[in-house]
Enzyme design. Structure first.
Site, PDB file in Angstrom:
ATOM      1  N   HIS A 136      -2.970   6.699   3.394  1.00  7.81           N
ATOM      2  CA  HIS A 136      -3.237   5.277   3.603  1.00  7.81           C
ATOM      3  C   HIS A 136      -4.530   5.072   4.384  1.00  7.81           C
ATOM      4  O   HIS A 136      -5.299   4.133   4.111  1.00  7.81           O
ATOM      5  CB  HIS A 136      -2.052   4.650   4.342  1.00  7.81           C
ATOM      6  CG  HIS A 136      -2.180   3.192   4.588  1.00  7.81           C
ATOM      7  ND1 HIS A 136      -2.428   2.673   5.846  1.00  7.81           N
ATOM      8  CD2 HIS A 136      -2.096   2.120   3.752  1.00  7.81           C
ATOM      9  CE1 HIS A 136      -2.479   1.349   5.761  1.00  7.81           C
ATOM     10  NE2 HIS A 136      -2.278   0.988   4.515  1.00  7.81           N
TER      11      HIS A 136
ATOM     12  N   ARG B 286       0.822   8.205   5.589  1.00  9.21           N
ATOM     13  CA  ARG B 286      -0.039   7.413   6.459  1.00  9.21           C
ATOM     14  C   ARG B 286      -1.458   7.982   6.484  1.00  9.21           C
ATOM     15  O   ARG B 286      -2.439   7.235   6.603  1.00  9.21           O
ATOM     16  CB  ARG B 286       0.545   7.357   7.875  1.00  9.21           C
ATOM     17  CG  ARG B 286      -0.100   6.276   8.736  1.00  9.21           C
ATOM     18  CD  ARG B 286       0.730   6.020   9.971  1.00  9.21           C
ATOM     19  NE  ARG B 286       2.021   5.467   9.615  1.00  9.21           N
ATOM     20  CZ  ARG B 286       2.243   4.181   9.350  1.00  9.21           C
ATOM     21  NH1 ARG B 286       1.247   3.321   9.407  1.00  9.21           N
ATOM     22  NH2 ARG B 286       3.448   3.759   9.049  1.00  9.21           N
TER      23      ARG B 286
ATOM     24  N   SER C  79       0.834  -1.210   0.000  1.00  9.00           N
ATOM     25  CA  SER C  79       0.000   0.000   0.000  1.00  9.00           C
ATOM     26  C   SER C  79       0.860   1.248   0.000  1.00  9.00           C
ATOM     27  O   SER C  79       0.616   2.199  -0.765  1.00  9.00           O
ATOM     28  CB  SER C  79      -0.926  -0.002   1.221  1.00  9.00           C
ATOM     29  OG  SER C  79      -1.857  -1.057   1.171  1.00  9.00           O
TER      30      SER C  79
END
Length: 220
Positions: A50, A47, A24
């Site tokens: 994500h 992040r 990812s």
């Protein structure tokens, strides 16, 4: 084989899960538009992407020049993490917090603060930040606000009028009433480091992602 998840509040990942996470991140790196974030800042923004699958945060996320260093220092010192809502507190990596000796707090559900908010015509979030200041949970804290613009505006007022000095504010309230304005006010502050999202977008999930990213960096 299991590994500590960097993304899901300290849950344990299998080797397969860790591989998915790595893939990812690699996908995000490959698909993200060019940016001017330094490596530590990008690890926070990545992040956040994500957690949301929203590449707009590449560009909308802003950092005070001392944001990363201040956040890492606060975590490594075991400073409190003050959250505006329980969702943030619940999402933070308990394993990582324990490693640093940090504790996360949220006060918004206290019955006496609800009554005080009704009596004074304010919000519960405002009263929670005022109570945190009274209890010594604001100065030196890493503050995460993802839900309530009024909480962020109150922290800014406490900084301006009372000399409060949090270590870092991760200010990302989402919404249509005062959300963008509260973050714009935060980004005008020079005395306290901050990480913020420009505009209406934000939310508790993004704050969790940002603080967990800081904990990963602090542990390196």
């Amino acid at each position: 084989m299991i590994t500590l998840s960097d993304a899901q509040g300290g849950a344990l990942l299998t080797a397969a899960g860790a591989a998915i996470e790595r893939e990812s991140f690699a996908t995000i790196d490959a698909e993200a538009a060019p940016h001017d974030y330094d490596p530590a800042q990008w690890s926070v923004v990545r992040r956040m992407i994500h957690a949301s699958a929203d590449f707009d945060f590449n560009g909308l996320t802003r950092f005070h020049p001392q944001a990363i260093s201040a956040g890492l220092a606060a975590l490594r010192a075991g400073s409190p993490i003050l959250c505006d809502v329980e969702m943030i507190r619940a999402g933070l990596s308990k394993v990582r917090m324990a490693g640093f000796g940090c504790q996360a707090h949220q006060l918004i559900d206290r019955p006496e603060l609800i009554e005080r908010a009704r009596a004074e015509g304010t919000t519960r979030a405002v009263q929670a930040m005022r109570q945190a200041a009274r209890e010594g949970l604001l100065d030196g804290a890493l503050v995460g606000i993802g839900n309530a613009p009024t909480a962020l505006l109150e922290v800014i007022r406490l900084i301006d009028e009372n000399g409060a000095r949090p270590a870092l504010i991760v200010g990302m309230p989402v919404g249509f009433v005062s959300a963008a304005d509260s973050k714009a006010a935060l980004m005008s502050i020079g005395t306290v480091p901050w990480i913020a999202i420009e505009g209406r977008k934000g939310g508790s999930t993004l704050v969790v992602a940002a603080i967990n990213a800081l904990m990963v960096l602090a542990g390196e």
